[in-house]
Design an enzyme around this catalytic site. Sequence first.
Site, PDB file in Angstrom:
ATOM      1  N   GLU A   1      -4.060   1.727  -7.109  1.00 10.47           N
ATOM      2  CA  GLU A   1      -4.596   3.358  -6.073  1.00 10.47           C
ATOM      3  C   GLU A   1      -3.907   4.539  -5.975  1.00 10.47           C
ATOM      4  OE1 GLU A   1      -6.749   1.231  -2.433  1.00 10.47           O
ATOM      5  OE2 GLU A   1      -4.178   1.503  -1.735  1.00 10.47           O
TER       6      GLU A   1
ATOM      7  N   HIS B   1       0.746  -1.078  -0.176  1.00 14.74           N
ATOM      8  CA  HIS B   1       0.169  -0.259  -0.322  1.00 14.74           C
ATOM      9  C   HIS B   1       1.193   0.691  -0.033  1.00 14.74           C
ATOM     10  CE1 HIS B   1      -3.260   2.814   1.186  1.00 14.74           C
ATOM     11  NE2 HIS B   1      -4.004   2.141   1.379  1.00 14.74           N
TER      12      HIS B   1
HETATM   13  P1  PGA Z   1     -10.266   5.312   0.665  1.00 10.81           P
HETATM   14  O1  PGA Z   1      -8.568   4.602   0.734  1.00 10.81           O
HETATM   15  O2  PGA Z   1     -11.050   4.669   0.702  1.00 10.81           O
HETATM   16  O3  PGA Z   1     -10.111   5.949   2.062  1.00 10.81           O
HETATM   17  O4  PGA Z   1      -9.473   6.999   0.001  1.00 10.81           O
HETATM   18  C1  PGA Z   1      -8.868   3.431  -0.572  1.00 10.81           C
HETATM   19  C2  PGA Z   1      -7.499   2.753   0.349  1.00 10.81           C
HETATM   20  O5  PGA Z   1      -6.295   3.699   0.999  1.00 10.81           O
HETATM   21  O6  PGA Z   1      -7.384   1.512   0.302  1.00 10.81           O
END
Ligand code: PGA
Length: 214
Positions: A142, A93
């Site tokens: 992401e 992540h």
């Molecule tokens: P968010 O986070 O939905 O709060 O934008 C997504 C993530 O970082 O997995």
Amino acid sequence: MKYLVANWKANKNLEETKQWLEVFVRGYQAKENVSVIIAPPFPFLQAVKDVAKGLINVHVSAQDISQFEEGSRTGEVTAKSLLGIAEYTIIGHSERRINFNETNETISQKIEMAHEHQIETILCIQDLEDKSTEDSEFIAYEPTEAIGTGNNLSLNDILQFKSNLTLGNSKFLYGGSVTDNNINKYLHSDQIDGLLIGGASLDAESFLRIVSQT
Ligand code: PGA
């Protein structure tokens, strides 16, 4: 199958976890084509597992694992230790890459370790330079500018990014400010296998609204 991953990040204590689970169990209606994957902090994996095993299509994920097998690594949580608890783990992540200096090398080691212990991986990538993607069951796109900002990407932008990826057999997820108000446009694309949901998964009612739209 659509995959909905609830990434709680570093939120909740045991009591809050129990309350979330109570609300979730009360409202959850299993669907044949929807797989819910809940990723709580490590201390609550077992509590979530205990509930998930009584529900159809609900699974448990870690948010990270150690790159080490086992042994003298104080504080680490190994893939081996998750046997029987987590079927999945998120890896790489951006919050780990940025705040904990995770490199593509450690990320590769973590993926290998997960696979050695039959844990499927949800590899997060922010751009095309991130780890080559063929060896993870899931690739979650992401972009950092979309995480927690309310600036969710348009479907077009996501598909544009996807078209430059070598996915192999990996399933493709998107994550970044997905909520029950904007999820529909992503769900209806057969190019997107699922979504990683942070903020909007913290409230069980809000997460249930997402599940029910899927
Ligand atoms: P968010 O986070 O939905 O709060 O934008 C997504 C993530 O970082 O997995």
